[in-house]
Design a protein around this motif. Structure first.
Motif, PDB file in Angstrom:
ATOM      1  N   PRO A  35       0.806  -1.229   0.000  1.00 65.89           N
ATOM      2  CA  PRO A  35       0.000   0.000   0.000  1.00 65.89           C
ATOM      3  C   PRO A  35       0.841   1.282   0.000  1.00 65.89           C
ATOM      4  O   PRO A  35       0.526   2.225  -0.725  1.00 65.89           O
ATOM      5  CB  PRO A  35      -0.830  -0.122   1.277  1.00 65.89           C
ATOM      6  CG  PRO A  35      -0.964  -1.596   1.484  1.00 65.89           C
ATOM      7  CD  PRO A  35       0.351  -2.171   1.032  1.00 65.89           C
ATOM      8  N   LEU A  38       2.028   1.754  -3.570  1.00 65.15           N
ATOM      9  CA  LEU A  38       0.939   2.107  -4.484  1.00 65.15           C
ATOM     10  C   LEU A  38       0.488   3.548  -4.306  1.00 65.15           C
ATOM     11  O   LEU A  38       0.178   4.235  -5.276  1.00 65.15           O
ATOM     12  CB  LEU A  38      -0.259   1.180  -4.259  1.00 65.15           C
ATOM     13  CG  LEU A  38      -0.288  -0.119  -5.030  1.00 65.15           C
ATOM     14  CD1 LEU A  38      -1.508  -0.924  -4.636  1.00 65.15           C
ATOM     15  CD2 LEU A  38      -0.248   0.115  -6.522  1.00 65.15           C
ATOM     16  N   GLU A  39       0.435   4.008  -3.076  1.00 65.25           N
ATOM     17  CA  GLU A  39      -0.064   5.352  -2.795  1.00 65.25           C
ATOM     18  C   GLU A  39       0.807   6.451  -3.395  1.00 65.25           C
ATOM     19  O   GLU A  39       0.375   7.598  -3.493  1.00 65.25           O
ATOM     20  CB  GLU A  39      -0.202   5.546  -1.287  1.00 65.25           C
ATOM     21  CG  GLU A  39      -1.323   4.706  -0.708  1.00 65.25           C
ATOM     22  CD  GLU A  39      -1.307   4.631   0.807  1.00 65.25           C
ATOM     23  OE1 GLU A  39      -0.428   5.246   1.441  1.00 65.25           O
ATOM     24  OE2 GLU A  39      -2.173   3.929   1.358  1.00 65.25           O
ATOM     25  N   ASP A  42      -0.352   8.122  -8.945  1.00 67.17           N
ATOM     26  CA  ASP A  42      -1.666   8.581  -9.358  1.00 67.17           C
ATOM     27  C   ASP A  42      -2.396   7.358  -9.918  1.00 67.17           C
ATOM     28  O   ASP A  42      -1.791   6.509 -10.580  1.00 67.17           O
ATOM     29  CB  ASP A  42      -1.517   9.657 -10.441  1.00 67.17           C
ATOM     30  CG  ASP A  42      -2.846  10.202 -10.891  1.00 67.17           C
ATOM     31  OD1 ASP A  42      -3.566   9.489 -11.626  1.00 67.17           O
ATOM     32  OD2 ASP A  42      -3.166  11.336 -10.514  1.00 67.17           O
ATOM     33  N   ARG A  43      -3.662   7.247  -9.657  1.00 68.50           N
ATOM     34  CA  ARG A  43      -4.422   6.074 -10.100  1.00 68.50           C
ATOM     35  C   ARG A  43      -4.492   5.962 -11.626  1.00 68.50           C
ATOM     36  O   ARG A  43      -4.845   4.925 -12.168  1.00 68.50           O
ATOM     37  CB  ARG A  43      -5.824   6.094  -9.502  1.00 68.50           C
ATOM     38  CG  ARG A  43      -5.800   5.836  -7.997  1.00 68.50           C
ATOM     39  CD  ARG A  43      -7.221   5.864  -7.430  1.00 68.50           C
ATOM     40  NE  ARG A  43      -7.225   5.571  -6.022  1.00 68.50           N
ATOM     41  CZ  ARG A  43      -7.390   4.348  -5.517  1.00 68.50           C
ATOM     42  NH1 ARG A  43      -7.542   3.323  -6.315  1.00 68.50           N
ATOM     43  NH2 ARG A  43      -7.401   4.169  -4.212  1.00 68.50           N
ATOM     44  N   ARG A  64      -5.018  -5.933  -5.664  1.00 69.72           N
ATOM     45  CA  ARG A  64      -4.740  -4.620  -5.074  1.00 69.72           C
ATOM     46  C   ARG A  64      -4.170  -3.671  -6.139  1.00 69.72           C
ATOM     47  O   ARG A  64      -4.576  -2.521  -6.244  1.00 69.72           O
ATOM     48  CB  ARG A  64      -3.767  -4.771  -3.907  1.00 69.72           C
ATOM     49  CG  ARG A  64      -3.625  -3.517  -3.084  1.00 69.72           C
ATOM     50  CD  ARG A  64      -2.758  -3.744  -1.855  1.00 69.72           C
ATOM     51  NE  ARG A  64      -3.269  -4.853  -1.064  1.00 69.72           N
ATOM     52  CZ  ARG A  64      -2.511  -5.810  -0.550  1.00 69.72           C
ATOM     53  NH1 ARG A  64      -1.211  -5.811  -0.717  1.00 69.72           N
ATOM     54  NH2 ARG A  64      -3.050  -6.772   0.164  1.00 69.72           N
ATOM     55  N   ILE A  65      -3.240  -4.166  -6.934  1.00 67.45           N
ATOM     56  CA  ILE A  65      -2.627  -3.352  -7.991  1.00 67.45           C
ATOM     57  C   ILE A  65      -3.648  -3.019  -9.071  1.00 67.45           C
ATOM     58  O   ILE A  65      -3.800  -1.849  -9.455  1.00 67.45           O
ATOM     59  CB  ILE A  65      -1.429  -4.092  -8.605  1.00 67.45           C
ATOM     60  CG1 ILE A  65      -0.324  -4.271  -7.569  1.00 67.45           C
ATOM     61  CG2 ILE A  65      -0.912  -3.359  -9.838  1.00 67.45           C
ATOM     62  CD1 ILE A  65       0.760  -5.250  -7.960  1.00 67.45           C
ATOM     63  N   ASP A  67      -6.890  -3.025  -8.953  1.00 68.51           N
ATOM     64  CA  ASP A  67      -7.944  -2.144  -8.435  1.00 68.51           C
ATOM     65  C   ASP A  67      -7.443  -0.706  -8.297  1.00 68.51           C
ATOM     66  O   ASP A  67      -8.188   0.237  -8.553  1.00 68.51           O
ATOM     67  CB  ASP A  67      -8.460  -2.650  -7.093  1.00 68.51           C
ATOM     68  CG  ASP A  67      -9.268  -3.928  -7.224  1.00 68.51           C
ATOM     69  OD1 ASP A  67      -9.654  -4.290  -8.359  1.00 68.51           O
ATOM     70  OD2 ASP A  67      -9.490  -4.586  -6.189  1.00 68.51           O
ATOM     71  N   TRP A  68      -6.180  -0.541  -7.886  1.00 64.67           N
ATOM     72  CA  TRP A  68      -5.627   0.815  -7.724  1.00 64.67           C
ATOM     73  C   TRP A  68      -5.609   1.549  -9.065  1.00 64.67           C
ATOM     74  O   TRP A  68      -5.961   2.703  -9.160  1.00 64.67           O
ATOM     75  CB  TRP A  68      -4.217   0.749  -7.132  1.00 64.67           C
ATOM     76  CG  TRP A  68      -3.650   2.102  -6.856  1.00 64.67           C
ATOM     77  CD1 TRP A  68      -2.852   2.851  -7.681  1.00 64.67           C
ATOM     78  CD2 TRP A  68      -3.873   2.904  -5.694  1.00 64.67           C
ATOM     79  NE1 TRP A  68      -2.558   4.045  -7.091  1.00 64.67           N
ATOM     80  CE2 TRP A  68      -3.167   4.106  -5.869  1.00 64.67           C
ATOM     81  CE3 TRP A  68      -4.596   2.692  -4.518  1.00 64.67           C
ATOM     82  CZ2 TRP A  68      -3.156   5.105  -4.906  1.00 64.67           C
ATOM     83  CZ3 TRP A  68      -4.581   3.691  -3.562  1.00 64.67           C
ATOM     84  CH2 TRP A  68      -3.875   4.884  -3.766  1.00 64.67           C
ATOM     85  N   PHE A  69      -5.194   0.840 -10.105  1.00 65.08           N
ATOM     86  CA  PHE A  69      -5.138   1.415 -11.449  1.00 65.08           C
ATOM     87  C   PHE A  69      -6.367   0.971 -12.236  1.00 65.08           C
ATOM     88  O   PHE A  69      -6.273   0.484 -13.353  1.00 65.08           O
ATOM     89  CB  PHE A  69      -3.848   0.984 -12.154  1.00 65.08           C
ATOM     90  CG  PHE A  69      -2.601   1.386 -11.434  1.00 65.08           C
ATOM     91  CD1 PHE A  69      -2.224   2.719 -11.355  1.00 65.08           C
ATOM     92  CD2 PHE A  69      -1.804   0.442 -10.813  1.00 65.08           C
ATOM     93  CE1 PHE A  69      -1.070   3.101 -10.682  1.00 65.08           C
ATOM     94  CE2 PHE A  69      -0.650   0.809 -10.138  1.00 65.08           C
ATOM     95  CZ  PHE A  69      -0.283   2.146 -10.071  1.00 65.08           C
ATOM     96  N   GLY A  70      -7.516   1.151 -11.645  1.00 62.99           N
ATOM     97  CA  GLY A  70      -8.775   0.622 -12.161  1.00 62.99           C
ATOM     98  C   GLY A  70      -9.180   1.063 -13.547  1.00 62.99           C
ATOM     99  O   GLY A  70      -9.940   0.362 -14.212  1.00 62.99           O
TER     100      GLY A  70
END
Length: 82
Positions: A35, A38-39, A42-43, A64-65, A67-70
């Protein structure tokens, strides 16, 4: 590089693509799924994500990855679909 003329940055361990200008990034799921890592992104940082061994993409780290870059397009490839 010879085929496309593109060089790549690396997102793994102590290496980060955030200070690079490369259009291609090769990343480690084990590093990028954290996390705190990832934070920093930018998404919308990646427009396309190619997942090798995509049959693993259902696990928490990959999810997780992704979803972050959805909004990124995702191409999953694998040599072992079963």
């Amino acid at each position: 590089y010879k085929a496309t003329g593109l060089t790549c940055a690396v997102e793994k361990a102590e290496q980060s693509c955030l200070t690079a200008w490369n259009r291609v990034v090769v990343g480690s799921v084990q590093s990028l799924m954290r996390p705190k890592r990832l934070e920093q992104f930018d998404r919308r940082y990646f427009g396309t994500i190619i997942v090798d061994e995509a049959h693993h993409a259902v696990t928490d780290g990959y999810r997780r990855i992704l979803d972050w870059f959805g909004d990124a397009r995702v191409l999953g490839v694998t040599a072992t679909p079963d």
